[in-house]
Design a protein around this motif. Structure first.
Motif, PDB file in Angstrom:
ATOM      1  N   SER A  33       0.848  -1.206   0.000  1.00  0.00           N
ATOM      2  CA  SER A  33       0.000   0.000   0.000  1.00  0.00           C
ATOM      3  C   SER A  33       0.873   1.242   0.000  1.00  0.00           C
ATOM      4  CB  SER A  33      -0.886   0.062   1.237  1.00  0.00           C
ATOM      5  OG  SER A  33      -1.369  -1.198   1.578  1.00  0.00           O
ATOM      6  N   PHE A  34       0.221   2.382  -0.184  1.00  0.00           N
ATOM      7  CA  PHE A  34       0.955   3.648  -0.079  1.00  0.00           C
ATOM      8  C   PHE A  34      -0.027   4.757   0.252  1.00  0.00           C
ATOM      9  CE2 PHE A  34      -0.058   6.430  -3.670  1.00  0.00           C
ATOM     10  CZ  PHE A  34      -0.890   5.596  -4.395  1.00  0.00           C
ATOM     11  N   ARG A  35       0.523   5.852   0.765  1.00  0.00           N
ATOM     12  CA  ARG A  35      -0.279   7.072   0.947  1.00  0.00           C
ATOM     13  C   ARG A  35       0.674   8.257   0.909  1.00  0.00           C
ATOM     14  NH1 ARG A  35       0.265   8.996   6.186  1.00  0.00           N
ATOM     15  NH2 ARG A  35       0.820   7.441   7.760  1.00  0.00           N
ATOM     16  N   ARG A  36       0.074   9.442   0.697  1.00  0.00           N
ATOM     17  CA  ARG A  36       0.865  10.657   0.660  1.00  0.00           C
ATOM     18  C   ARG A  36       1.102  11.115   2.095  1.00  0.00           C
ATOM     19  NH1 ARG A  36       2.118  14.290  -3.800  1.00  0.00           N
ATOM     20  NH2 ARG A  36       3.243  15.977  -2.793  1.00  0.00           N
ATOM     21  N   ASP A  37       2.338  11.536   2.406  1.00  0.00           N
ATOM     22  CA  ASP A  37       2.625  12.057   3.730  1.00  0.00           C
ATOM     23  C   ASP A  37       3.430  13.349   3.538  1.00  0.00           C
ATOM     24  OD1 ASP A  37       3.087  12.473   6.364  1.00  0.00           O
ATOM     25  OD2 ASP A  37       4.522  10.834   6.628  1.00  0.00           O
ATOM     26  N   SER A  44       5.418  15.952   1.834  1.00  0.00           N
ATOM     27  CA  SER A  44       6.155  15.974   0.568  1.00  0.00           C
ATOM     28  C   SER A  44       6.675  14.580   0.193  1.00  0.00           C
ATOM     29  CB  SER A  44       7.323  16.944   0.679  1.00  0.00           C
ATOM     30  OG  SER A  44       8.162  16.502   1.727  1.00  0.00           O
ATOM     31  N   LEU A  45       6.225  13.557   0.932  1.00  0.00           N
ATOM     32  CA  LEU A  45       6.742  12.198   0.698  1.00  0.00           C
ATOM     33  C   LEU A  45       5.617  11.246   0.327  1.00  0.00           C
ATOM     34  CD1 LEU A  45       8.900  11.941   3.941  1.00  0.00           C
ATOM     35  CD2 LEU A  45       9.801  12.313   1.657  1.00  0.00           C
ATOM     36  N   TRP A  46       6.016  10.146  -0.320  1.00  0.00           N
ATOM     37  CA  TRP A  46       5.126   8.991  -0.418  1.00  0.00           C
ATOM     38  C   TRP A  46       5.549   8.034   0.679  1.00  0.00           C
ATOM     39  CZ3 TRP A  46       1.172   9.873  -3.300  1.00  0.00           C
ATOM     40  CH2 TRP A  46       1.262  10.499  -4.543  1.00  0.00           C
ATOM     41  N   LEU A  47       4.567   7.455   1.349  1.00  0.00           N
ATOM     42  CA  LEU A  47       4.886   6.452   2.369  1.00  0.00           C
ATOM     43  C   LEU A  47       4.353   5.108   1.879  1.00  0.00           C
ATOM     44  CD1 LEU A  47       5.697   5.454   5.195  1.00  0.00           C
ATOM     45  CD2 LEU A  47       3.529   6.337   6.045  1.00  0.00           C
ATOM     46  N   PHE A  48       5.261   4.162   1.665  1.00  0.00           N
ATOM     47  CA  PHE A  48       4.881   2.834   1.166  1.00  0.00           C
ATOM     48  C   PHE A  48       4.960   1.824   2.299  1.00  0.00           C
ATOM     49  CE2 PHE A  48       6.663   5.274  -2.264  1.00  0.00           C
ATOM     50  CZ  PHE A  48       5.782   5.054  -3.306  1.00  0.00           C
ATOM     51  N   SER A  49       4.146   0.791   2.203  1.00  0.00           N
ATOM     52  CA  SER A  49       4.264  -0.277   3.195  1.00  0.00           C
ATOM     53  C   SER A  49       4.088  -1.635   2.524  1.00  0.00           C
ATOM     54  CB  SER A  49       3.237  -0.091   4.310  1.00  0.00           C
ATOM     55  OG  SER A  49       1.942  -0.140   3.771  1.00  0.00           O
ATOM     56  N   VAL A  50       4.900  -2.584   3.000  1.00  0.00           N
ATOM     57  CA  VAL A  50       4.791  -3.973   2.542  1.00  0.00           C
ATOM     58  C   VAL A  50       4.467  -4.790   3.789  1.00  0.00           C
ATOM     59  CG1 VAL A  50       6.019  -5.886   1.441  1.00  0.00           C
ATOM     60  CG2 VAL A  50       6.487  -3.535   0.712  1.00  0.00           C
ATOM     61  N   ARG A  51       3.225  -5.233   3.867  1.00  0.00           N
ATOM     62  CA  ARG A  51       2.758  -5.922   5.084  1.00  0.00           C
ATOM     63  C   ARG A  51       2.650  -7.422   4.817  1.00  0.00           C
ATOM     64  NH1 ARG A  51      -1.414  -4.614   9.077  1.00  0.00           N
ATOM     65  NH2 ARG A  51      -1.493  -2.544   8.155  1.00  0.00           N
ATOM     66  N   ASP A  52       3.179  -8.229   5.771  1.00  0.00           N
ATOM     67  CA  ASP A  52       3.026  -9.678   5.600  1.00  0.00           C
ATOM     68  C   ASP A  52       2.395 -10.294   6.841  1.00  0.00           C
ATOM     69  OD1 ASP A  52       5.033 -10.534   7.543  1.00  0.00           O
ATOM     70  OD2 ASP A  52       6.545  -9.813   6.126  1.00  0.00           O
ATOM     71  N   ASN A  53       2.073 -11.584   6.737  1.00  0.00           N
ATOM     72  CA  ASN A  53       1.473 -12.284   7.879  1.00  0.00           C
ATOM     73  C   ASN A  53       2.427 -13.365   8.376  1.00  0.00           C
ATOM     74  OD1 ASN A  53       1.343 -13.864   5.622  1.00  0.00           O
ATOM     75  ND2 ASN A  53      -0.627 -14.810   6.137  1.00  0.00           N
ATOM     76  N   GLY A  54       3.743 -13.032   8.296  1.00  0.00           N
ATOM     77  CA  GLY A  54       4.773 -14.034   8.606  1.00  0.00           C
ATOM     78  C   GLY A  54       5.155 -14.131  10.070  1.00  0.00           C
ATOM     79  N   ILE A  55       6.421 -14.521  10.297  1.00  0.00           N
ATOM     80  CA  ILE A  55       6.872 -14.837  11.665  1.00  0.00           C
ATOM     81  C   ILE A  55       7.069 -13.601  12.532  1.00  0.00           C
ATOM     82  CG2 ILE A  55       7.984 -17.016  11.047  1.00  0.00           C
ATOM     83  CD1 ILE A  55      10.654 -15.481  10.965  1.00  0.00           C
ATOM     84  N   CYS A  79       8.106  -0.336   6.098  1.00  0.00           N
ATOM     85  CA  CYS A  79       7.662   0.956   5.578  1.00  0.00           C
ATOM     86  C   CYS A  79       8.858   1.687   4.980  1.00  0.00           C
ATOM     87  CB  CYS A  79       7.110   1.826   6.703  1.00  0.00           C
ATOM     88  SG  CYS A  79       5.793   1.042   7.616  1.00  0.00           S
ATOM     89  N   PHE A  80       8.635   2.388   3.897  1.00  0.00           N
ATOM     90  CA  PHE A  80       9.707   3.263   3.390  1.00  0.00           C
ATOM     91  C   PHE A  80       9.095   4.484   2.731  1.00  0.00           C
ATOM     92  CE2 PHE A  80       8.918   0.274  -0.069  1.00  0.00           C
ATOM     93  CZ  PHE A  80       8.916   1.069  -1.196  1.00  0.00           C
ATOM     94  N   THR A  81       9.869   5.564   2.740  1.00  0.00           N
ATOM     95  CA  THR A  81       9.399   6.805   2.131  1.00  0.00           C
ATOM     96  C   THR A  81      10.251   7.144   0.911  1.00  0.00           C
ATOM     97  OG1 THR A  81      10.850   8.101   3.556  1.00  0.00           O
ATOM     98  CG2 THR A  81       8.584   7.819   4.306  1.00  0.00           C
ATOM     99  N   LEU A  82       9.648   7.857  -0.031  1.00  0.00           N
ATOM    100  CA  LEU A  82      10.384   8.379  -1.194  1.00  0.00           C
ATOM    101  C   LEU A  82       9.848   9.791  -1.445  1.00  0.00           C
ATOM    102  CD1 LEU A  82      10.263   5.352  -3.694  1.00  0.00           C
ATOM    103  CD2 LEU A  82      12.217   6.101  -2.354  1.00  0.00           C
ATOM    104  N   PRO A  83      10.722  10.721  -1.844  1.00  0.00           N
ATOM    105  CA  PRO A  83      10.218  12.065  -2.125  1.00  0.00           C
ATOM    106  C   PRO A  83       9.163  12.043  -3.211  1.00  0.00           C
ATOM    107  CG  PRO A  83      12.620  12.016  -2.090  1.00  0.00           C
ATOM    108  CD  PRO A  83      12.158  10.592  -2.035  1.00  0.00           C
ATOM    109  N   ALA A  84       8.099  12.840  -3.026  1.00  0.00           N
ATOM    110  CA  ALA A  84       6.980  12.782  -3.948  1.00  0.00           C
ATOM    111  C   ALA A  84       7.209  13.596  -5.227  1.00  0.00           C
ATOM    112  CB  ALA A  84       5.709  13.233  -3.251  1.00  0.00           C
ATOM    113  N   ASN A  85       8.131  14.566  -5.139  1.00  0.00           N
ATOM    114  CA  ASN A  85       8.305  15.366  -6.365  1.00  0.00           C
ATOM    115  C   ASN A  85       9.650  15.118  -7.008  1.00  0.00           C
ATOM    116  OD1 ASN A  85       5.788  16.709  -6.094  1.00  0.00           O
ATOM    117  ND2 ASN A  85       6.713  17.787  -4.370  1.00  0.00           N
TER     118      ASN A  85
END
Ligand code: ADP
Length: 382
Positions: free
Chosen positions: A302-306, A308-319, A376-382
């Motif tokens: 998933s991702f959302r705007r935060d 000036s950044l994009w905030l991405f997340s990779v969620r798992d149901n692991g250990i 979670c990781f962020t990347l500059p949006a512009n």
């Protein structure tokens, strides 16, 4: 000081201490004389009307030498020509301001040396006319500290680059002899099958496995040092394409594990498409690999705007991961499990960190052990 302001200051001071007009004058004089900054008052035509003790110390002139002189004697020759224009401009639009914003200012001392200064200008209107009050701050120490900081940052950058170059060359050159060790051991086994007993064969197997493992580690180390090696020439990157390429590379593992991957329509960013694909591949690969026994992996990207950044997340149901390891797992070669349990070299996340930081973002993990992790990781949006 005109009658009016004298009266006002008088009143103001009297609220705290009882002072005669003479006492008040003395207090002002002492304050100006012992001020830690140079205080100079200049007329509209540029003549020095007043200078305090610190000005004498800063510029090496006695007060007698300064009074009545053009203020330009305190200005280095290269800026002297334009100074009257700045002065005229100030008197045309008298307001409080810093002098020479955006450029380095220097004062010229009597002995011809220069000192870096910061100068605040304030118009003062008194009965005798409009004057400018200049407050001169000696910033030599700050400049020295800035210079030292700049030098050590440069040195750090240079030694980092050297270290990276070393890691790259070393890992590259180590591969070949390693291949020879594994190759000749295998040849030894094949050619002498009859003579070798089971024990000897097991030893050879161990040695070959060791060499293969070392080769994997070196390969990943090469991969790690390559992230900085390739200079990022940013282009517009469609992250959907990066994720497509990551899932395509992991196709076999996704099928074998029965993983379900849910994803949103991702935005475009500026960056290096190969590195960003690798980032998704490493995170996705881990999300599939570190699964609980008997539970098929479910991954949500998933991702959302935060701001000036994009905030991405990779969620798992692991250990999941214990909080005490949140930082450690991003260091190179740091792993929380044995090879047999979960294979790997412990380089993947350190590569992710390098890629994200190189793109101007940050990466971290949040997790509940035995339930799952969110990278979670962020990347500059512009
Ligand atoms: P590797 O996967 O080769 O071990 P990484 O650098 O990718 O190396 O990961 C480092 C360690 O972080 C892993 O060994 C594992 O202990 C932990 N880890 C990484 N991703 C996950 C995840 N999704 N769930 C649980 N633990 C993880």
């Amino acid at each position: 000081m005109n009658q009016n302001s004298n009266h006002k200051s008088d009143q103001y001071l009297r609220t705290a201490v009882e002072l005669s007009p003479h006492g008040l004058e003395q207090m002002f004089e002492a304050a100006i004389e012992s001020a830690p900054n140079g205080i100079v008052i200049v007329t509209g035509s540029g003549a020095i009307a007043f200078a305090n003790r610190e000005t004498e110390r800063l510029f090496g002139y006695s007060r007698e030498e300064l009074l009545g002189q053009s203020v330009e004697i305190l200005v280095p020759e290269r800026s002297r020509l334009e100074h009257p224009r700045y002065r005229a401009d100030f008197f045309a639009h008298p307001n409080t301001r810093l002098m020479g914003v955006g450029r380095d200012l220097y004062g010229l001392r009597k002995d011809g040396t220069e000192i870096p200064v910061e100068i605040g200008l304030t118009p003062i209107q008194i009965d005798a006319g409009l004057f400018v009050l200049g407050v001169v701050v000696d910033i030599s120490e700050r400049k020295k500290a800035e210079e030292a900081l700049r030098k050590s940052a440069e040195e750090l950058k240079r030694s980092n680059a050297e270290l990276e170059q070393f890691a790259y060359v070393a890992s590259h050159d180590l591969q070949e002899p390693l291949r020879m060790i594994a190759g000749f051991l295998q040849l030894l086994e094949q050619r002498n099958k009859e003579q070798l007993d089971e024990k000897a064969k097991t030893y050879i197997d161990h040695a070959v496995n060791g060499a293969t493992r070392m080769s994997q580690l070196i390969n990943d180390m090469l991969e790690y040092s390559r992230v900085k090696h390739k200079s990022v020439r940013p282009v517009t990157v469609d992250l959907n394409k990066c994720l497509d390429s990551a899932t395509a590379n992991l196709q076999r593992r996704i099928q074998e594990s029965g993983a379900v991957i849910r994803r949103e329509d991702l935005p475009k960013v500026n960056g290096d498409p190969t590195q960003l694909s690798q980032l998704f591949q490493n995170l996705l690969g881990n999300a599939i690999k570190f699964q609980r026994k008997g539970v098929s992996p479910e991954v949500q990207i998933s991702f959302r705007r935060d701001g000036s950044l994009w905030l991405f997340s990779v969620r798992d149901n692991g250990i999941g991961i214990g909080e005490e390891y949140y930082e450690k797992i991003f260091l190179i070669f740091q792993r929380l499990h044995g090879q047999k349990e979960y294979p790997g070299t412990g380089v993947g996340l350190s590569i992710c960190k390098k890629i994200v930081e190189q793109h101007g973002g940050e990466i971290w993990v949040e997790s509940t052990p035995e339930s799952g992790s969110i990278f979670c990781f962020t990347l500059p949006a512009n």
